[in-house]
Design an enzyme around this catalytic site. Structure first.
Site: not given
Length: 261
Positions: A108-109
């Site tokens: 996930l960023d």
């Protein structure tokens, strides 16, 4: 103790933690069969090096765990403040024979919030990685986008010269004095390219609110982060064969615009 991945094996070999018949092993060591292989990883004794960062655990058993990832923290990497470094302080050690340091099995960023799946044993990490490779994990995201959009659609713009596919559905739209229109969009990525949803939405001129990399010039929202949330994960548990379906409620900054869904 086990080594769950090839990259982890290379690391322990480089640090001289592996012996074959009493001799330090390297990547050039040839295994015929019948050798005695020993893995000796020193215990961490310096508690000051542990990342104390409380996390919300949504699901946990002996094999795996699903947690809420807050904004502003990397999933993994060389930084000290990562989800990977915080996991051992937030999860119960597995009692299974191949227990290992918990490890995230997808990305996930930094600015993205939501559900993060992790493995707690070597076999679980391998099987969960395989589920992702086989596209057997269903992921749903929500984003707030800028500008008028069709009610639903499919985006297939290649990313880094690779096939990429994202499906979207507009759940709600509201008028905005600054942005004209803001949309609550449900997203179903069929592939997992880096920054896929951010790039895809920007490619149809509907960038995600707060996206300072792919957002429209003059419409960058500063100070409130990226409005992208990993809402749910659904898959068949690789060991119990139960259907696992975990949701992580939308952040308050979403519900302030659209209310609850």
């Amino acid at each position: 103790m086990s080594v769950p991945t090839k990259s982890a094996l290379k690391k322990v070999l480089k640090k001289k933690y592996v012996e074959v018949d009493g001799a330090i092993a390297t990547t050039a060591t040839y295994i015929i069969g019948g050798e005695r292989i020993t893995l000796s990883i020193p215990n961490e004794t310096d508690s000051s090096k542990k990342l104390i960062f409380p996390l919300n655990v949504l699901f946990e058993d002996e094999h795996l765990a699903i947690l809420h990832k807050p904004a502003g923290i990397l999933v993994s990497g060389n930084s000290f403040k990562t989800m990977a470094d915080a996991l051992p302080q937030n999860l119960k050690p597995s009692a299974l024979i191949d227990t290992t340091k918990p490890q995230p099995v997808h990305r996930l960023d930094y600015a993205t919030t939501g559900v993060l799946l992790t493995g707690k044993t070597g076999s679980a990490i391998r099987k969960l990685n395989q589920l992702f490779q086989d596209k057997k994990v269903q992921k749903v995201y929500y984003a707030v986008t800028i500008g008028e959009m069709p009610p639903h659609g499919k985006i297939t713009t290649p990313i880094d010269n690779k096939i990429a596919e994202s499906h979207f559905e507009v759940i709600q739209s509201v008028a905005s004095e600054k942005y004209a229109t803001l949309n609550l969009v449900k997203l179903d990525p069929k592939t997992g390219r880096r920054h896929q949803l951010r790039k895809h939405l920007a490619s149809i001129s509907n960038p995600i609110l707060g996206d300072q990399t792919y957002g429209r010039e003059g419409f960058i929202l500063k100070g409130k982060g990226l409005y992208l949330h990993a809402y749910s994960l659904e898959f068949i548990h690789p060991f119990t064969e139960e259907k696992i379906s975990i949701k992580d409620d939308l952040p308050e900054r979403f519900t302030k615009i659209f209310g609850s869904i």
